[in-house]
Design an enzyme around this catalytic site. Structure first.
Site, PDB file in Angstrom:
ATOM      1  N   GLU A 216       0.821  -1.106   0.197  1.00  0.00           N
ATOM      2  CA  GLU A 216       0.067   0.062   0.021  1.00  0.00           C
ATOM      3  C   GLU A 216       0.976   1.266  -0.031  1.00  0.00           C
ATOM      4  OE1 GLU A 216      -2.988   0.179  -0.511  1.00  0.00           O
ATOM      5  OE2 GLU A 216      -3.616  -1.854  -0.643  1.00  0.00           O
TER       6      GLU A 216
ATOM      7  N   TYR B 207      -7.032   6.113   4.110  1.00  0.00           N
ATOM      8  CA  TYR B 207      -6.964   5.204   3.333  1.00  0.00           C
ATOM      9  C   TYR B 207      -6.239   3.880   3.426  1.00  0.00           C
ATOM     10  CZ  TYR B 207      -5.385   2.433  -0.835  1.00  0.00           C
ATOM     11  OH  TYR B 207      -5.389   1.275  -1.510  1.00  0.00           O
TER      12      TYR B 207
ATOM     13  N   ASP C  88      -9.439   4.527  -3.079  1.00  0.00           N
ATOM     14  CA  ASP C  88      -8.592   5.168  -3.595  1.00  0.00           C
ATOM     15  C   ASP C  88      -9.034   5.724  -4.669  1.00  0.00           C
ATOM     16  OD1 ASP C  88      -8.886   2.885  -5.252  1.00  0.00           O
ATOM     17  OD2 ASP C  88      -6.910   2.481  -5.588  1.00  0.00           O
TER      18      ASP C  88
END
Length: 309
Positions: free
Chosen positions: A55, A138, A156
């Protein structure tokens, strides 16, 4: 966004039944089951640390560039404690040419916090994830969802674009995530954790492979028949012009060249070695000062520079 598109997004958020929320889940997840890419961070052996590393690396960076760096990173640091024990400069060095190298410093800081606060295990709790340095809304939701199968709205760029088109009927989402988008995303979440986590991954993959920013392939989309944007004739984006990012000649390019010299050196390097990488002295000095201010470069006595110790 214009008043019209804002109203559309707000209307969809206020009344998610209008977006046929339940009818979207099964076809998108079925499509994902058949078409999902085999990516190393999706495999069980990746664990929560592998998901977290991916990520950080995937922010503003395509999968093709991330894959080799990700594999090398996990081979060197299979656990957060291994990274935490190294100097932060080693994280910057290993980051290579992925770009936005402050992400490497943030990941190093997160690894240290995980080691110190959580015994070296990436925490499961969303609030604990959010409390880690370098972890925002996020990333916390993504790790909780993808690594631990929890029910969170994972927003996202790809997911936001899918929701904007399928539910709000507009071509592109706003530049920054809005409260209306968050409300819509929560309304679209399946009720049970496992399905919600699968939905998060599936909607993201749909945006990455089919419902792309340009040249979307509606013929391959499992929810084309329900897509509000397609059904309304694909109205063109009404907001500010969307501009592609430039790189050549920017301070970011100069920063990358300066960091490349430091990454490849076994020890501190003199100012002259850095001066050789860019012809324009004012821009070069500005880029170097920015790297120092960001903690990516450490100045030493005698006009020497190195990666942070």
């Amino acid at each position: 966004m214009t008043e019209t598109t804002t109203a559309l997004a707000g209307e969809a958020a206020a009344d998610p039944t209008a977006a046929h929320a339940g009818s979207l889940h099964a076809p998108v997840i079925a499509w994902f089951d058949e078409h999902a890419r085999d990516l190393p961070w999706r495999r069980p052996e990746a664990g929560a640390w592998g998901v977290m590393v991916s990520e950080f690396m995937l922010q503003q960076t395509p999968v093709s560039r991330v894959l080799p760096v990700y594999e090398q990173w996990l081979a060197r640091w299979p656990r957060p404690a291994g990274l935490a024990a190294e100097a932060s400069g080693e994280a910057v060095r290993a980051w290579g040419r992925l770009g936005y190298p402050r992400r490497a410093l943030r990941l190093h800081g997160a690894a240290q916090a995980i080691t110190e606060r959580h015994g070296g295990d990436v925490p499961r709790d969303h609030a604990q994830l959010l409390a880690l340095p370098g972890i925002g809304e996020y990333t916390a939701a993504a790790v909780a969802s993808f690594a631990y199968g929890q029910r969170h709205a994972v927003l996202d760029t790809n997911v936001r674009r899918v929701f904007a088109r399928a539910a709000a009927g507009i071509q592109y989402p706003p530049t920054a995530t809005t409260a209306a988008e968050r409300k819509l995303a929560r309304a679209l979440l399946p009720e049970d954790d496992a399905t919600a986590a699968r939905w998060a991954a599936a909607s993201m993959e749909l945006g990455a492979l089919v419902c792309t920013a340009r040249n979307e392939d509606c013929g391959r989309c499992p929810i084309a028949a329900q897509c509000a944007w397609r059904l309304s004739g694909k109205p063109a984006h009404q907001g500010a012009a969307r501009r592609g990012q430039t790189y050549a000649g920017t301070d970011r390019q100069v920063r990358g060249k300066l960091l490349a010299v430091l990454r490849e050196a076994e020890g501190p390097v003199p100012q002259s070695a850095l001066d050789a990488v860019w012809h324009e002295p004012v821009q070069r000095a500005r880029a170097l000062d920015g790297l120092v201010a960001d903690g990516l470069v450490e100045p030493l006595d005698g006009g020497l520079y190195r990666l942070p110790g």
